[in-house]
Design a protein around this motif. Structure first.
Motif, PDB file in Angstrom:
ATOM      1  N   LYS A 179       0.807  -1.221   0.000  1.00  0.00           N
ATOM      2  CA  LYS A 179       0.000   0.000   0.000  1.00  0.00           C
ATOM      3  C   LYS A 179       0.842   1.274   0.000  1.00  0.00           C
ATOM      4  CE  LYS A 179      -3.884  -2.311   2.242  1.00  0.00           C
ATOM      5  NZ  LYS A 179      -4.835  -2.329   3.389  1.00  0.00           N
ATOM      6  N   GLY A 180       2.160   1.123   0.124  1.00  0.00           N
ATOM      7  CA  GLY A 180       3.050   2.276   0.025  1.00  0.00           C
ATOM      8  C   GLY A 180       3.008   3.210   1.220  1.00  0.00           C
TER       9      GLY A 180
ATOM     10  N   MET B 235       8.186  -0.161 -21.000  1.00  0.00           N
ATOM     11  CA  MET B 235       8.155  -1.249 -21.974  1.00  0.00           C
ATOM     12  C   MET B 235       6.825  -1.200 -22.737  1.00  0.00           C
ATOM     13  SD  MET B 235      11.116  -2.356 -21.012  1.00  0.00           S
ATOM     14  CE  MET B 235      11.385  -3.911 -21.845  1.00  0.00           C
ATOM     15  N   LYS B 236       6.544  -2.210 -23.505  1.00  0.00           N
ATOM     16  CA  LYS B 236       5.318  -2.255 -24.296  1.00  0.00           C
ATOM     17  C   LYS B 236       4.095  -2.515 -23.407  1.00  0.00           C
ATOM     18  CE  LYS B 236       7.626  -4.019 -28.461  1.00  0.00           C
ATOM     19  NZ  LYS B 236       7.712  -5.150 -29.415  1.00  0.00           N
ATOM     20  N   GLU B 237       2.955  -2.067 -23.870  1.00  0.00           N
ATOM     21  CA  GLU B 237       1.665  -2.348 -23.243  1.00  0.00           C
ATOM     22  C   GLU B 237       1.599  -1.882 -21.791  1.00  0.00           C
ATOM     23  OE1 GLU B 237       1.258  -6.531 -23.786  1.00  0.00           O
ATOM     24  OE2 GLU B 237       0.873  -6.375 -25.940  1.00  0.00           O
ATOM     25  N   GLY B 238       2.242  -0.754 -21.504  1.00  0.00           N
ATOM     26  CA  GLY B 238       2.165  -0.189 -20.172  1.00  0.00           C
ATOM     27  C   GLY B 238       2.997  -0.888 -19.115  1.00  0.00           C
ATOM     28  N   LYS B 239       3.846  -1.808 -19.540  1.00  0.00           N
ATOM     29  CA  LYS B 239       4.703  -2.513 -18.591  1.00  0.00           C
ATOM     30  C   LYS B 239       5.960  -1.694 -18.320  1.00  0.00           C
ATOM     31  CE  LYS B 239       3.056  -7.040 -20.138  1.00  0.00           C
ATOM     32  NZ  LYS B 239       3.437  -8.342 -20.740  1.00  0.00           N
ATOM     33  N   ASN B 240       6.622  -2.000 -17.190  1.00  0.00           N
ATOM     34  CA  ASN B 240       7.830  -1.277 -16.810  1.00  0.00           C
ATOM     35  C   ASN B 240       8.894  -2.236 -16.295  1.00  0.00           C
ATOM     36  OD1 ASN B 240       7.088   1.824 -16.767  1.00  0.00           O
ATOM     37  ND2 ASN B 240       5.340   0.766 -15.857  1.00  0.00           N
TER      38      ASN B 240
ATOM     39  N   TRP C 176      11.068  -0.098  -3.927  1.00  0.00           N
ATOM     40  CA  TRP C 176       9.867   0.366  -3.220  1.00  0.00           C
ATOM     41  C   TRP C 176       9.483   1.767  -3.672  1.00  0.00           C
ATOM     42  CZ3 TRP C 176       9.384   4.460   0.398  1.00  0.00           C
ATOM     43  CH2 TRP C 176       8.158   4.511   1.082  1.00  0.00           C
ATOM     44  N   TYR C 177      10.472   2.658  -3.760  1.00  0.00           N
ATOM     45  CA  TYR C 177      10.156   4.027  -4.133  1.00  0.00           C
ATOM     46  C   TYR C 177       9.657   4.106  -5.572  1.00  0.00           C
ATOM     47  CZ  TYR C 177      10.201   8.993  -4.771  1.00  0.00           C
ATOM     48  OH  TYR C 177       9.791  10.278  -5.036  1.00  0.00           O
ATOM     49  N   ILE C 178      10.365   3.470  -6.498  1.00  0.00           N
ATOM     50  CA  ILE C 178       9.982   3.553  -7.911  1.00  0.00           C
ATOM     51  C   ILE C 178       8.675   2.799  -8.158  1.00  0.00           C
ATOM     52  CG2 ILE C 178      10.697   3.038 -10.271  1.00  0.00           C
ATOM     53  CD1 ILE C 178      13.598   3.377  -9.350  1.00  0.00           C
ATOM     54  N   TYR C 179       8.469   1.690  -7.472  1.00  0.00           N
ATOM     55  CA  TYR C 179       7.222   0.942  -7.588  1.00  0.00           C
ATOM     56  C   TYR C 179       6.035   1.827  -7.215  1.00  0.00           C
ATOM     57  CZ  TYR C 179       4.046  -3.088  -7.057  1.00  0.00           C
ATOM     58  OH  TYR C 179       3.016  -3.986  -7.193  1.00  0.00           O
ATOM     59  N   ASN C 180       6.159   2.559  -6.117  1.00  0.00           N
ATOM     60  CA  ASN C 180       5.076   3.451  -5.704  1.00  0.00           C
ATOM     61  C   ASN C 180       4.941   4.656  -6.634  1.00  0.00           C
ATOM     62  OD1 ASN C 180       3.719   2.513  -3.099  1.00  0.00           O
ATOM     63  ND2 ASN C 180       5.879   2.231  -2.622  1.00  0.00           N
ATOM     64  N   TYR C 181       6.033   5.055  -7.241  1.00  0.00           N
ATOM     65  CA  TYR C 181       6.023   6.149  -8.213  1.00  0.00           C
ATOM     66  C   TYR C 181       5.188   5.773  -9.438  1.00  0.00           C
ATOM     67  CZ  TYR C 181       7.990   9.326 -11.774  1.00  0.00           C
ATOM     68  OH  TYR C 181       8.158  10.238 -12.798  1.00  0.00           O
ATOM     69  N   ILE C 182       5.338   4.538  -9.915  1.00  0.00           N
ATOM     70  CA  ILE C 182       4.618   4.138 -11.129  1.00  0.00           C
ATOM     71  C   ILE C 182       3.188   3.683 -10.838  1.00  0.00           C
ATOM     72  CG2 ILE C 182       6.722   3.525 -12.368  1.00  0.00           C
ATOM     73  CD1 ILE C 182       6.119   0.603 -11.836  1.00  0.00           C
ATOM     74  N   LYS C 183       2.874   3.371  -9.591  1.00  0.00           N
ATOM     75  CA  LYS C 183       1.512   2.948  -9.263  1.00  0.00           C
ATOM     76  C   LYS C 183       0.484   4.038  -9.524  1.00  0.00           C
ATOM     77  CE  LYS C 183       1.639   1.187  -5.103  1.00  0.00           C
ATOM     78  NZ  LYS C 183       1.224   0.458  -3.881  1.00  0.00           N
ATOM     79  N   LYS C 184       0.957   5.268  -9.655  1.00  0.00           N
ATOM     80  CA  LYS C 184       0.051   6.374  -9.951  1.00  0.00           C
ATOM     81  C   LYS C 184      -0.527   6.253 -11.360  1.00  0.00           C
ATOM     82  CE  LYS C 184       3.003   9.312  -7.085  1.00  0.00           C
ATOM     83  NZ  LYS C 184       4.009  10.408  -7.108  1.00  0.00           N
TER      84      LYS C 184
ATOM     85  N   PHE D  79       3.302 -10.989   0.906  1.00  0.00           N
ATOM     86  CA  PHE D  79       2.580  -9.988   1.691  1.00  0.00           C
ATOM     87  C   PHE D  79       3.191  -8.591   1.522  1.00  0.00           C
ATOM     88  CE2 PHE D  79       1.859 -14.058   3.756  1.00  0.00           C
ATOM     89  CZ  PHE D  79       0.481 -14.069   3.824  1.00  0.00           C
ATOM     90  N   GLY D  80       4.260  -8.511   0.714  1.00  0.00           N
ATOM     91  CA  GLY D  80       4.877  -7.224   0.451  1.00  0.00           C
ATOM     92  C   GLY D  80       4.598  -6.795  -0.972  1.00  0.00           C
ATOM     93  N   LEU D  81       5.666  -6.517  -1.734  1.00  0.00           N
ATOM     94  CA  LEU D  81       5.481  -6.151  -3.132  1.00  0.00           C
ATOM     95  C   LEU D  81       5.101  -7.360  -3.984  1.00  0.00           C
ATOM     96  CD1 LEU D  81       8.393  -3.592  -3.689  1.00  0.00           C
ATOM     97  CD2 LEU D  81       5.983  -3.149  -3.214  1.00  0.00           C
TER      98      LEU D  81
END
Length: 343
Positions: free
Chosen positions: A36-37, A95-100, A138-146, A180-182
């Motif tokens: 949940k960040g 990457m393609k199709e909205g992937k990172n 963790w930081y970049i994952y939460n950055y792209i979740k937007k 239970f994490g990322l």
């Protein structure tokens, strides 16, 4: 105080139960902080206020200063300033199709001194702790979740040799992998190494079924030793013998990365040597045009025509080949260009 990002789930469960709390609380904490960040224990709503205060007095959720630069192709480079005023770079690659894909660093600097790599010019400064590796993701994952809910791929191809920082790298992967994490599956994680054979042998037991990529770059010992001094310690034949039985995820192939360098490793004899070396192995060959930077000296990238012909000759022999398209070159974020120069 304890750094939360340094705890695996099992370590946190042990700590929590020693406090007399229910074991499942550790899973709740992992979920709130990672999935949940949440970056403040006081905001964890499933806990009582007194419990939140208790945790906030014993744990820190670190916040590193950072800067970011973005390329026209969408690649974003993050420079994280560490608590000892060192710095490390990570890269977010669209990457393609909205992937990172998130490219992660494991060391400040590097010992391996590969000729095509800018990080080598820093020399080795220090290993990153497990939490410093986890924090990047963790930081970049939460950055792209937007903007996306798709789980990114993680590649340990940034600054440093991951297996030279073995314990911290493995611990970081276990934390990122926790359901239970990322909850980043091992199938989505690729670890790239220049070939530290004793640590690869350990990896077979400690973290089987992760994607493994070998930075090869030449199919004979003379050329590879010139590019990668580690080959003088662990020559090609020993390396191939070590990795040929590496336990890979189902339907996945061992990857061999091959940086294409003009008039050095892009000739017909190199193709023949590569086929002879890798034909017996279920693998893919990832051809990477050399990314020219101020530290590559007299090395130049092979031209596109040569790379395509090289790839086709391999395919004609039923080799599985991909050609990597460089991204982030204008911001020094492409393969081999990370140097944390802004620090």
């Amino acid at each position: 105080m304890y750094n939360f990002f340094n705890f695996t789930l099992s370590e946190l469960e042990e700590y929590i139960t020693n406090l007399g709390w229910e074991k499942y609380r550790a899973k709740q904490l992992f979920s709130f902080i990672y999935a949940k960040g949440c970056d403040d224990f006081l905001n964890i709503s499933v806990l009582k206020k007194i419990e939140r205060k208790f945790l906030s007095e014993r744990f820190i959720i670190p916040k590193l200063e950072f800067s970011k630069t973005k390329d026209f192709d969408g690649t974003t480079k993050f420079l994280f300033k560490l608590f000892d005023n060192q710095a490390v770079e990570s890269v977010l690659i669209p990457m393609k199709e909205g992937k990172n894909t998130i490219c992660v660093s494991t060391q400040v600097g590097c010992k391996m001194n590969c000729k095509f790599c800018a990080t080598a010019k820093l020399g080795f400064i220090r290993n990153l702790q497990a939490w410093e590796i986890v924090y990047q993701v963790w930081y970049i994952y939460n950055y792209i979740k937007k903007t996306t809910h798709k789980t990114p791929n993680i590649v340990f191809m940034g600054m440093g040799e991951p297996l030279d920082n073995y314990d911290n790298t493995i611990k970081a992967i276990l934390i990122l992998n926790s359901e239970f994490g990322l909850s980043i599956s091992r199938r989505r994680i690729t670890l790239s190494t220049c070939g530290v054979i004793p640590k690869i042998e350990m990896l077979k037991k400690d973290l089987a079924y992760i994607n493994l990529a070998i930075s090869l770059n030449a199919a004979d010992n003379i050329k590879r030793s010139y590019l990668m001094p580690i080959n003088n310690i662990y020559p090609i034949e020993e390396l191939i013998n070590c990795v040929k039985d590496f336990p890979m995820p189902e339907r996945k192939r061992l990857t061999f990365e091959y940086v294409m360098i003009k008039d050095f490793n892009d000739k017909q004899e190199d193709i023949k040597n590569l086929i002879k070396l890798l034909k017996p192995i279920k693998c893919k060959i990832n051809l990477i045009p050399l990314n020219k930077h101020i530290f590559t000296d007299n090395l130049l990238p092979s031209d596109n025509k040569t790379i395509e012909e090289f790839a086709q000759r391999l395919r004609d022999k039923n080799m599985f080949v991909t050609v990597r398209k460089s991204k982030g070159e204008s911001i020094n974020a492409a393969c081999g260009m990370l140097v944390a120069a802004m620090r």
